[in-house]
Design a protein around this motif. Structure first.
Motif, PDB file in Angstrom:
ATOM      1  N   ARG A  59       0.845  -1.199   0.000  1.00  0.00           N
ATOM      2  CA  ARG A  59       0.000   0.000   0.000  1.00  0.00           C
ATOM      3  C   ARG A  59       0.877   1.244   0.000  1.00  0.00           C
ATOM      4  O   ARG A  59       1.988   1.240   0.523  1.00  0.00           O
ATOM      5  CB  ARG A  59      -0.909   0.005   1.233  1.00  0.00           C
ATOM      6  CG  ARG A  59      -1.878  -1.158   1.290  1.00  0.00           C
ATOM      7  CD  ARG A  59      -2.471  -1.328   2.686  1.00  0.00           C
ATOM      8  NE  ARG A  59      -3.285  -0.190   3.089  1.00  0.00           N
ATOM      9  CZ  ARG A  59      -3.807  -0.045   4.313  1.00  0.00           C
ATOM     10  NH1 ARG A  59      -3.565  -0.965   5.257  1.00  0.00           N
ATOM     11  NH2 ARG A  59      -4.552   1.004   4.601  1.00  0.00           N
ATOM     12  N   TYR A 314      -0.759   5.232   5.760  1.00  0.00           N
ATOM     13  CA  TYR A 314      -1.374   4.710   4.540  1.00  0.00           C
ATOM     14  C   TYR A 314      -2.260   5.778   3.899  1.00  0.00           C
ATOM     15  O   TYR A 314      -3.121   6.372   4.551  1.00  0.00           O
ATOM     16  CB  TYR A 314      -2.199   3.473   4.861  1.00  0.00           C
ATOM     17  CG  TYR A 314      -1.381   2.264   5.230  1.00  0.00           C
ATOM     18  CD1 TYR A 314      -0.461   1.721   4.348  1.00  0.00           C
ATOM     19  CD2 TYR A 314      -1.546   1.654   6.474  1.00  0.00           C
ATOM     20  CE1 TYR A 314       0.282   0.604   4.690  1.00  0.00           C
ATOM     21  CE2 TYR A 314      -0.807   0.530   6.823  1.00  0.00           C
ATOM     22  CZ  TYR A 314       0.108   0.012   5.924  1.00  0.00           C
ATOM     23  OH  TYR A 314       0.845  -1.100   6.265  1.00  0.00           O
ATOM     24  N   ARG A 315      -2.090   5.976   2.611  1.00  0.00           N
ATOM     25  CA  ARG A 315      -2.811   7.042   1.907  1.00  0.00           C
ATOM     26  C   ARG A 315      -4.259   6.665   1.609  1.00  0.00           C
ATOM     27  O   ARG A 315      -5.103   7.548   1.412  1.00  0.00           O
ATOM     28  CB  ARG A 315      -2.073   7.384   0.604  1.00  0.00           C
ATOM     29  CG  ARG A 315      -0.726   8.044   0.843  1.00  0.00           C
ATOM     30  CD  ARG A 315       0.149   8.025  -0.405  1.00  0.00           C
ATOM     31  NE  ARG A 315      -0.354   8.826  -1.484  1.00  0.00           N
ATOM     32  CZ  ARG A 315       0.022  10.087  -1.734  1.00  0.00           C
ATOM     33  NH1 ARG A 315       0.908  10.686  -0.959  1.00  0.00           N
ATOM     34  NH2 ARG A 315      -0.469  10.748  -2.780  1.00  0.00           N
ATOM     35  N   ASP A 316      -4.552   5.357   1.581  1.00  0.00           N
ATOM     36  CA  ASP A 316      -5.915   4.945   1.239  1.00  0.00           C
ATOM     37  C   ASP A 316      -6.843   4.960   2.454  1.00  0.00           C
ATOM     38  O   ASP A 316      -8.020   4.619   2.344  1.00  0.00           O
ATOM     39  CB  ASP A 316      -5.916   3.563   0.593  1.00  0.00           C
ATOM     40  CG  ASP A 316      -5.299   2.474   1.479  1.00  0.00           C
ATOM     41  OD1 ASP A 316      -5.060   2.740   2.686  1.00  0.00           O
ATOM     42  OD2 ASP A 316      -5.037   1.368   0.969  1.00  0.00           O
TER      43      ASP A 316
END
Length: 529
Positions: A59, A314-316
């Motif tokens: 990720r 985490y970017r999501d």
């Protein structure tokens, strides 16, 4: 804004020590109880990586606007929160920060409300004057006037040779909702070996543990019982939870009143308790941050409970912080014309990953570019100066800058064959291996031989044997040419000729190539079977 510089000589008086009080916390039910919960959010080894995205467990993580979103979300969970860093916030930075003298990084730390930080080795990359300008403010010909950091930097073991006093205040005290927390800063003593000597010629780096213990005594005399160390020193916690490294040494050698040690330098994950001290480090480049939760007894002033968490950004899982994103977009626009210039093509991706023998494709490319730039017999390139990999396809100026961001000038030196052999034997030092990348030569080394005598035959590319008595012209950057990274035999050189900046040599090499550039591991370095 924190701007006052405390005369270090005054630190012998407890009353003169810089005491920085945090903004008053919102009152809640905690204040009615004997204990207070304090949250410390920390980062290390950011290196101005405002837009860098790292793959973690498949990720995407990182980008300072995402880091900011995580930090601000965590801040909401506890009004008694301090933001701290353990050094290397700047230096080795990508163009978006470096071309603007790393002022964008400091501005963003200011905007996020950081409370305190220490020095890493890379804060010294452009010398003490520029280090202090970024902290205290001042003028630079490239960027004009800069206000500096609005939070204090502390460093107990970086000492001015002339005065015998620390360059910066060695410690500071934060008053969090009526509870005093002492912070002591130290930078790895190895800084003396890994920074350009001319940049630290008036600085001595003393033993970290001794410096911590010295000022822990001062803090205790001031009635401070909660002590946090911001140490730009390495460590690692493995998958089984075992923690090793210099941070562990500090845990055993420092005062028992030290409660937490934040680490850095080796860009690793650390979260463990050693000798009663909580040790933490949050990887690098904003791909993670550390959340330390302390429960402090208001009456005894001691930490009665503590725990650490390393949080991956985490970017999501979150939306980027709009304020910080706007700042990043503005800086990116300022440097875009130069960064996006296409200077050539790459036939294949080339990376820094070394073979078992110690050779890398990208290292070969860079060494070739440096040797050609100064028409030397051979070239030697330190692996620590290669900071990124190269993708296939169009090559932009910005990509090459990210690979070689330090702006080291090249030197052509005359060395004997014995000097060259001694340099190569210095690749193996106690606890460290640094395999130089080479051009114009080949050699074989024996892994079974003792350190100091591993190098076997050395040959020029034309097959001619390199002999101890004969002299050769060697191209190297100014850092290792001055004996950096422990390669002291370079200092025996004669006929030293200055050359172009290493980045310019690489850019010109790529531009001059009529075909897409390529390099591969080709056996320049071999291990004896």
């Amino acid at each position: 804004m924190w701007k006052k510089v405390i005369p270090v000589a005054a630190l012998t008086s407890a009353l003169a020590v810089s005491t920085v009080t945090a903004a008053p916390a919102n009152q809640n039910s905690q204040s009615d109880h004997r204990n207070i919960d304090v949250q410390l959010l920390g980062i290390n080894d950011f290196h101005g990586q405002l837009t860098t995205v790292t793959k973690v467990n498949g990720r995407e993580a990182g980008g300072v606007d995402y880091l900011a979103a995580y930090i601000r979300e965590r801040e909401k969970q506890n009004p008694n929160t301090l933001l701290v860093h353990a050094g290397d916030m700047v230096g080795g930075s990508p163009p978006i920060s470096a071309l603007l003298q790393d002022e964008p990084t400091i501005n963003i730390l200011n905007t996020l409300g950081f409370d305190i930080g220490t020095l890493g080795n890379h804060e010294f990359d452009e010398g003490v004057t520029e280090l202090k300008r970024l902290i205290y403010g001042g003028y630079h010909e490239k960027t004009g006037n800069f206000e500096g950091a609005n939070f204090p930097y502390i460093a107990a073991n970086a000492v001015d040779k002339k005065t015998g006093q620390p360059l910066l205040p060695p410690f500071a005290v934060k008053n969090v909702n009526g509870v005093k927390i002492g912070f002591i800063g130290v930078v790895t003593k190895d800084t003396q070996n890994i920074v350009m000597p001319t940049m630290i010629e008036n600085v001595t780096f003393t033993d970290e543990a001794e410096a911590i213990n010295k000022y822990a005594k001062v803090l205790k005399r001031m009635g401070v019982e909660t002590i946090v160390v911001l140490a730009h020193n390495p460590g690692v916690t493995d998958a089984s939870g075992n923690t090793t490294g210099e941070m562990v040494d500090l845990a055993y050698k420092t005062d028992e009143e030290v409660d937490v040690i934040f680490g850095g330098h080796n860009h690793a994950y650390v979260n463990g308790t050693v000798n009663g001290k909580l040790l933490v480090q949050g990887n690098s480049y904003g791909s993670a941050f550390v959340d330390v939760d302390l429960t402090i007894d208001r009456k005894t002033k001691d930490v009665v409970a503590k725990k650490g968490e390393v949080v991956t950004t985490y970017r999501d899982a979150i939306q980027p912080d709009p304020q910080i994103k706007a700042m990043v977009d503005q800086y990116a626009q300022q440097v875009a014309p130069l960064v996006n210039e296409v200077v050539g093509k790459s036939a294949t991706a080339m990376n820094r990953t070394q073979s078992v023998a110690g050779e890398s494709a990208l290292g070969n490319l860079i060494a070739d570019a440096q040797r050609l730039a100064m028409n030397g017999d051979i070239a030697l390139m330190n692996p620590g100066g290669i900071r990124n990999d190269l993708d296939a396809g169009d090559i932009t100026w910005g990509e090459l800058y990210n690979i070689q961001p330090f702006g080291n000038e090249l030197r052509k030196l005359t060395l004997t064959g014995k000097d060259i052999r001694d340099i190569l034997n210095m690749q193996w030092q106690v606890g460290k291996t640094r395999m130089l990348q080479i051009s114009g030569m080949t050699y074989t080394w024996d892994a079974a031989a003792p350190i100091g005598s591993r190098i076997l035959d050395i040959k020029l590319s034309n097959g001619e044997l390199v002999t101890d008595e004969k002299t050769y012209t060697v191209v190297a950057n100014a850092f290792i040419a001055a004996g950096g990274d422990g390669f002291t035999p370079f200092t025996r050189a004669t006929n030293i000729v200055p050359g172009p900046v290493d980045l310019d040599a690489l850019v010109n090499y790529v531009k001059a190539s009529k075909e897409p550039v390529s390099a591969q591991i080709e056996g320049r370095i071999q291990v004896k079977n």
